[in-house]
Structures are given as C-alpha cells and as structure tokens.
Design a protein around this motif. Structure first.
Motif, PDB file in Angstrom:
ATOM      1  N   THR A  56       7.310  -6.603   3.339  1.00  0.00           N
ATOM      2  CA  THR A  56       6.594  -7.164   2.187  1.00  0.00           C
ATOM      3  C   THR A  56       7.523  -7.798   1.167  1.00  0.00           C
ATOM      4  OG1 THR A  56       6.670  -5.110   0.907  1.00  0.00           O
ATOM      5  CG2 THR A  56       4.787  -5.414   2.417  1.00  0.00           C
ATOM      6  N   GLY A  57       8.807  -7.406   1.185  1.00  0.00           N
ATOM      7  CA  GLY A  57       9.741  -7.904   0.178  1.00  0.00           C
ATOM      8  C   GLY A  57       9.573  -7.228  -1.173  1.00  0.00           C
ATOM      9  N   GLU A  58       8.728  -6.197  -1.226  1.00  0.00           N
ATOM     10  CA  GLU A  58       8.463  -5.468  -2.470  1.00  0.00           C
ATOM     11  C   GLU A  58       9.017  -4.048  -2.357  1.00  0.00           C
ATOM     12  OE1 GLU A  58       6.959  -6.725  -5.199  1.00  0.00           O
ATOM     13  OE2 GLU A  58       6.800  -8.660  -4.196  1.00  0.00           O
ATOM     14  N   PRO A  59       9.372  -3.426  -3.504  1.00  0.00           N
ATOM     15  CA  PRO A  59       9.838  -2.038  -3.448  1.00  0.00           C
ATOM     16  C   PRO A  59       8.675  -1.126  -3.051  1.00  0.00           C
ATOM     17  CG  PRO A  59       9.627  -2.751  -5.723  1.00  0.00           C
ATOM     18  CD  PRO A  59       9.377  -3.948  -4.864  1.00  0.00           C
ATOM     19  N   ALA A  60       8.929  -0.223  -2.108  1.00  0.00           N
ATOM     20  CA  ALA A  60       7.817   0.572  -1.597  1.00  0.00           C
ATOM     21  C   ALA A  60       8.156   2.038  -1.335  1.00  0.00           C
ATOM     22  CB  ALA A  60       7.303  -0.058  -0.306  1.00  0.00           C
ATOM     23  N   ILE A  61       9.413   2.422  -1.418  1.00  0.00           N
ATOM     24  CA  ILE A  61       9.794   3.792  -1.100  1.00  0.00           C
ATOM     25  C   ILE A  61      10.117   4.526  -2.396  1.00  0.00           C
ATOM     26  CG2 ILE A  61      11.488   5.231   0.099  1.00  0.00           C
ATOM     27  CD1 ILE A  61      11.728   2.906   2.122  1.00  0.00           C
ATOM     28  N   ARG A  62       9.488   5.673  -2.598  1.00  0.00           N
ATOM     29  CA  ARG A  62       9.691   6.443  -3.826  1.00  0.00           C
ATOM     30  C   ARG A  62      10.863   7.393  -3.701  1.00  0.00           C
ATOM     31  NH1 ARG A  62       4.453   7.953  -7.049  1.00  0.00           N
ATOM     32  NH2 ARG A  62       6.178   8.642  -8.328  1.00  0.00           N
ATOM     33  N   PHE A  63      11.543   7.592  -4.828  1.00  0.00           N
ATOM     34  CA  PHE A  63      12.622   8.568  -4.900  1.00  0.00           C
ATOM     35  C   PHE A  63      12.024   9.930  -5.246  1.00  0.00           C
ATOM     36  CE2 PHE A  63      14.623   4.509  -5.922  1.00  0.00           C
ATOM     37  CZ  PHE A  63      15.716   4.530  -5.070  1.00  0.00           C
ATOM     38  N   ALA A  64      12.694  11.004  -4.869  1.00  0.00           N
ATOM     39  CA  ALA A  64      12.215  12.360  -5.151  1.00  0.00           C
ATOM     40  C   ALA A  64      12.706  12.791  -6.531  1.00  0.00           C
ATOM     41  CB  ALA A  64      12.708  13.324  -4.078  1.00  0.00           C
ATOM     42  N   ASN A  65      12.036  12.266  -7.578  1.00  0.00           N
ATOM     43  CA  ASN A  65      12.388  12.630  -8.945  1.00  0.00           C
ATOM     44  C   ASN A  65      11.137  12.513  -9.834  1.00  0.00           C
ATOM     45  OD1 ASN A  65      12.072   9.890  -9.731  1.00  0.00           O
ATOM     46  ND2 ASN A  65      14.162   9.466  -9.122  1.00  0.00           N
ATOM     47  N   ASP A  66      11.294  12.797 -11.109  1.00  0.00           N
ATOM     48  CA  ASP A  66      10.175  12.763 -12.042  1.00  0.00           C
ATOM     49  C   ASP A  66      10.141  11.493 -12.886  1.00  0.00           C
ATOM     50  OD1 ASP A  66       9.267  15.247 -11.212  1.00  0.00           O
ATOM     51  OD2 ASP A  66      10.503  16.323 -12.669  1.00  0.00           O
ATOM     52  N   LEU A  67      10.906  10.465 -12.529  1.00  0.00           N
ATOM     53  CA  LEU A  67      10.925   9.233 -13.305  1.00  0.00           C
ATOM     54  C   LEU A  67       9.652   8.425 -13.075  1.00  0.00           C
ATOM     55  CD1 LEU A  67      14.634   8.151 -12.690  1.00  0.00           C
ATOM     56  CD2 LEU A  67      13.676   9.234 -14.732  1.00  0.00           C
ATOM     57  N   THR A  68       9.279   7.628 -14.059  1.00  0.00           N
ATOM     58  CA  THR A  68       8.097   6.776 -13.976  1.00  0.00           C
ATOM     59  C   THR A  68       8.283   5.712 -12.900  1.00  0.00           C
ATOM     60  OG1 THR A  68       7.699   7.112 -16.323  1.00  0.00           O
ATOM     61  CG2 THR A  68       6.617   5.221 -15.318  1.00  0.00           C
ATOM     62  N   VAL A  69       7.211   5.420 -12.162  1.00  0.00           N
ATOM     63  CA  VAL A  69       7.232   4.379 -11.130  1.00  0.00           C
ATOM     64  C   VAL A  69       6.189   3.332 -11.491  1.00  0.00           C
ATOM     65  CG1 VAL A  69       6.850   3.872  -8.688  1.00  0.00           C
ATOM     66  CG2 VAL A  69       7.987   5.992  -9.357  1.00  0.00           C
ATOM     67  N   THR A  70       6.603   2.050 -11.483  1.00  0.00           N
ATOM     68  CA  THR A  70       5.717   0.922 -11.754  1.00  0.00           C
ATOM     69  C   THR A  70       5.830  -0.072 -10.609  1.00  0.00           C
ATOM     70  OG1 THR A  70       6.012   1.167 -14.138  1.00  0.00           O
ATOM     71  CG2 THR A  70       5.214  -0.958 -13.362  1.00  0.00           C
ATOM     72  N   ARG A  71       4.718  -0.307  -9.919  1.00  0.00           N
ATOM     73  CA  ARG A  71       4.668  -1.272  -8.808  1.00  0.00           C
ATOM     74  C   ARG A  71       5.784  -1.040  -7.784  1.00  0.00           C
ATOM     75  NH1 ARG A  71       3.558  -7.108 -11.257  1.00  0.00           N
ATOM     76  NH2 ARG A  71       2.220  -7.362  -9.459  1.00  0.00           N
ATOM     77  N   GLY A  72       6.107   0.226  -7.529  1.00  0.00           N
ATOM     78  CA  GLY A  72       7.138   0.576  -6.562  1.00  0.00           C
ATOM     79  C   GLY A  72       8.537   0.699  -7.135  1.00  0.00           C
TER      80      GLY A  72
END
Length: 82
Positions: A56-72
């Motif tokens: 997709t060319g977009e960020p899609a994998i999450r890190f194992a932490n408590d930080l905010t995620v926006t659109r990947g």
C-alpha cells in the motif's frame, strides 16, 4: 521504516526512509539518527515513525507501546514551525 512530519490531517508533509534493522531493536528507550527537513509551511506538525506496507505504501505495522497512532504512524512528539 520511515520518519515523517505529519500535518494536522495526519498526512506526511515530509518523510525519510531510515536504514535501521528492526530485527535488532529491543524493548526500552531508543535513539535514531536521521536527516529530515523541516516542513516549509508554518503550523503544528507531529514527528512520527512508521513501518511501511510494501503493497500500500502506507504505514501499517504497530509498535508494542502506549504511544498515540494516527493513520498507521506512531507519534513521537510535536513541533510548531514559524
């Protein structure tokens, strides 16, 4: 792996590809060494880290932490450009 400045809509205003080997990352604090130009337009931007999906060319994998995620993108901090 990319580092980016996100605008208010969560769109990457500027980004750079990092050469880090994610397989060597361990839990805990980390440091990155990268060159990323500041956005040209004034405004508030969020510094973000993402792992790009090659299909997709977009960020899609999450890190194992408590930080905010926006659109990947995992949000690392915020900066105001004047």
């Amino acid at each position: 792996l990319k580092l980016a400045w996100l605008d208010g809509r969560g769109t990457a205003a500027a980004s750079t590809t990092l050469r880090d080997d994610l397989r060597k990352w361990l839990p805990g604090p980390f440091a990155l060494d990268a060159d990323l130009d500041a956005p040209i337009e004034k405004g508030i931007y969020r510094l973000a880290l993402g792992i790009e999906d090659p299909w997709t060319g977009e960020p899609a994998i999450r890190f194992a932490n408590d930080l905010t995620v926006t659109r990947g993108w995992t949000i690392l901090g915020q900066v105001e450009v004047e």
